[in-house]
Design an enzyme around this catalytic site. Sequence first.
Site, PDB file in Angstrom:
ATOM      1  N   HIS A 165      -1.254   2.650   7.918  1.00 44.42           N
ATOM      2  CA  HIS A 165      -1.474   3.845   7.110  1.00 44.42           C
ATOM      3  C   HIS A 165      -1.247   3.417   5.682  1.00 44.42           C
ATOM      4  O   HIS A 165      -2.096   3.829   4.831  1.00 44.42           O
ATOM      5  CB  HIS A 165      -0.813   4.958   7.638  1.00 44.42           C
ATOM      6  CG  HIS A 165      -0.670   6.201   6.700  1.00 44.42           C
ATOM      7  ND1 HIS A 165      -1.413   7.401   7.171  1.00 44.42           N
ATOM      8  CD2 HIS A 165      -0.456   6.442   5.428  1.00 44.42           C
ATOM      9  CE1 HIS A 165      -1.265   8.277   6.474  1.00 44.42           C
ATOM     10  NE2 HIS A 165      -0.821   7.818   5.266  1.00 44.42           N
ATOM     11  N   GLU A 166      -0.006   2.773   5.410  1.00 42.45           N
ATOM     12  CA  GLU A 166       0.263   2.571   3.879  1.00 42.45           C
ATOM     13  C   GLU A 166      -0.422   1.427   3.542  1.00 42.45           C
ATOM     14  O   GLU A 166      -0.843   1.598   2.407  1.00 42.45           O
ATOM     15  CB  GLU A 166       1.938   2.331   4.047  1.00 42.45           C
ATOM     16  CG  GLU A 166       2.889   3.158   4.416  1.00 42.45           C
ATOM     17  CD  GLU A 166       2.770   4.320   3.997  1.00 42.45           C
ATOM     18  OE1 GLU A 166       2.108   4.772   3.072  1.00 42.45           O
ATOM     19  OE2 GLU A 166       3.214   5.415   4.729  1.00 42.45           O
ATOM     20  N   GLN A 201      -0.031   6.298  -4.168  1.00 43.42           N
ATOM     21  CA  GLN A 201       0.097   7.752  -3.845  1.00 43.42           C
ATOM     22  C   GLN A 201       0.817   8.440  -5.063  1.00 43.42           C
ATOM     23  O   GLN A 201       0.872   9.517  -5.385  1.00 43.42           O
ATOM     24  CB  GLN A 201       1.140   8.240  -2.857  1.00 43.42           C
ATOM     25  CG  GLN A 201       0.304   7.719  -1.482  1.00 43.42           C
ATOM     26  CD  GLN A 201       0.912   8.102  -0.142  1.00 43.42           C
ATOM     27  OE1 GLN A 201       1.928   7.116   0.268  1.00 43.42           O
ATOM     28  NE2 GLN A 201       1.005   9.183   0.468  1.00 43.42           N
ATOM     29  N   GLY A 255       7.016   7.190   5.158  1.00 43.09           N
ATOM     30  CA  GLY A 255       6.269   6.004   4.300  1.00 43.09           C
ATOM     31  C   GLY A 255       5.877   6.476   2.757  1.00 43.09           C
ATOM     32  O   GLY A 255       5.654   7.805   2.913  1.00 43.09           O
ATOM     33  N   CYS A 304      -0.275  12.700   6.214  1.00 47.16           N
ATOM     34  CA  CYS A 304      -0.213  12.124   4.992  1.00 47.16           C
ATOM     35  C   CYS A 304       0.362  12.762   4.006  1.00 47.16           C
ATOM     36  O   CYS A 304      -0.214  14.080   3.727  1.00 47.16           O
ATOM     37  CB  CYS A 304      -1.511  11.474   4.675  1.00 47.16           C
ATOM     38  SG  CYS A 304      -1.476  10.469   2.964  1.00 47.16           S
ATOM     39  N   LEU A 305       1.324  12.402   3.144  1.00 50.35           N
ATOM     40  CA  LEU A 305       1.619  13.384   1.982  1.00 50.35           C
ATOM     41  C   LEU A 305       0.780  13.550   0.809  1.00 50.35           C
ATOM     42  O   LEU A 305       0.908  14.389   0.059  1.00 50.35           O
ATOM     43  CB  LEU A 305       3.067  12.663   1.420  1.00 50.35           C
ATOM     44  CG  LEU A 305       4.356  12.402   2.454  1.00 50.35           C
ATOM     45  CD1 LEU A 305       5.346  11.452   1.402  1.00 50.35           C
ATOM     46  CD2 LEU A 305       4.907  13.632   2.617  1.00 50.35           C
ATOM     47  N   HIS A 330      -3.665   3.052   1.952  1.00 54.43           N
ATOM     48  CA  HIS A 330      -3.484   3.492   0.806  1.00 54.43           C
ATOM     49  C   HIS A 330      -3.726   2.348  -0.354  1.00 54.43           C
ATOM     50  O   HIS A 330      -4.385   2.555  -1.442  1.00 54.43           O
ATOM     51  CB  HIS A 330      -2.033   4.121   0.610  1.00 54.43           C
ATOM     52  CG  HIS A 330      -1.829   5.291   1.264  1.00 54.43           C
ATOM     53  ND1 HIS A 330      -2.722   6.457   0.657  1.00 54.43           N
ATOM     54  CD2 HIS A 330      -0.984   6.136   1.993  1.00 54.43           C
ATOM     55  CE1 HIS A 330      -2.266   7.505   1.404  1.00 54.43           C
ATOM     56  NE2 HIS A 330      -1.433   7.154   2.242  1.00 54.43           N
TER      57      HIS A 330
HETATM   58  O1  GNR Z   1       5.264  10.933   6.661  1.00 56.80           O
HETATM   59  C1  GNR Z   1       4.284  10.438   7.142  1.00 56.80           C
HETATM   60  N1  GNR Z   1       4.036  10.581   8.342  1.00 56.80           N
HETATM   61  C2  GNR Z   1       3.016   9.829   9.054  1.00 56.80           C
HETATM   62  C3  GNR Z   1       2.842  10.187  10.438  1.00 56.80           C
HETATM   63  C4  GNR Z   1       2.150   9.774  11.119  1.00 56.80           C
HETATM   64  C5  GNR Z   1       1.348   8.824  10.853  1.00 56.80           C
HETATM   65  C6  GNR Z   1       1.625   8.150   9.487  1.00 56.80           C
HETATM   66  C7  GNR Z   1       2.449   8.866   8.577  1.00 56.80           C
HETATM   67  S1  GNR Z   1       2.604   8.316   7.030  1.00 56.80           S
HETATM   68  C8  GNR Z   1       3.082   9.859   6.200  1.00 56.80           C
HETATM   69  C9  GNR Z   1       3.721   9.485   4.836  1.00 56.80           C
HETATM   70  C10 GNR Z   1       2.546   8.823   3.948  1.00 56.80           C
HETATM   71  O2  GNR Z   1       1.511   9.832   3.617  1.00 56.80           O
HETATM   72  N2  GNR Z   1       2.468   7.845   3.650  1.00 56.80           N
HETATM   73  O3  GNR Z   1       1.249   7.132   2.865  1.00 56.80           O
HETATM   74 NI    NI Z   2      -0.305   8.468   3.346  1.00 63.55          NI
END
Ligand code: GNR
Ligand code: NI
Length: 167
Positions: free
Chosen positions: A133-134, A51, A46, A91-92, A137
């Site tokens: 999660h997204e 980001q 995601g 999270c990236l 952000h």
């Molecule tokens: O790549 C991602 N893997 C992930 C694994 C578990 C819960 C959430 C994520 S999102 C993350 C990519 C990211 O940072 N998206 O904002």
């Molecule tokens: Ni993230």
Amino acid sequence: MTILNILHFPDERLRTKAKPVAKVTDKHRILIKNMLETMYDAPGIGLAATQINVHERILVIDISEEKNQPIVLINPEILEKEGDQEFDEGCLSVPGIYETLHRAEKVRVKALDKEGESFEMNAEGLLAVCIQHEMDHLEGTLFVDYLSQLKKQRIRKKLEKQQRSAM
Ligand code: GNR
Ligand code: NI
């Protein structure tokens, strides 16, 4: 191919609250294509516009094994949440850190697609985690915000050190 630069915690720009997209245009469609390329390249499941330092309410997701099922959500809203699940999140924008969090097990979401058409979808499990999660952000929230101050501080120090040695 356009790979965009991903901001890393504790960069303050990750705290910006994203603005709704008033009208989905070709400019947004190009951005979305570049976000998908950036997400696949990372690789991640995601990516929120926040980001990559674009503060509009746009996110892309692909949880498929083959990386051929992109989901695009513009101006997403959670209509309903149900249940609870524990998930190991990463999270990236917080590279190399994984922590277990609680999220709703199921969500019902309303959003615009890349043509600007409104649609609704149900998600559960990993997809539900990823959407939550997204969407965090877009509000300027990171998963580390749900951890203890001590853990968050340790992660901050570790990433600051990594970023210094990467220069
Ligand atoms: O790549 C991602 N893997 C992930 C694994 C578990 C819960 C959430 C994520 S999102 C993350 C990519 C990211 O940072 N998206 O904002
Ligand atoms: Ni993230």
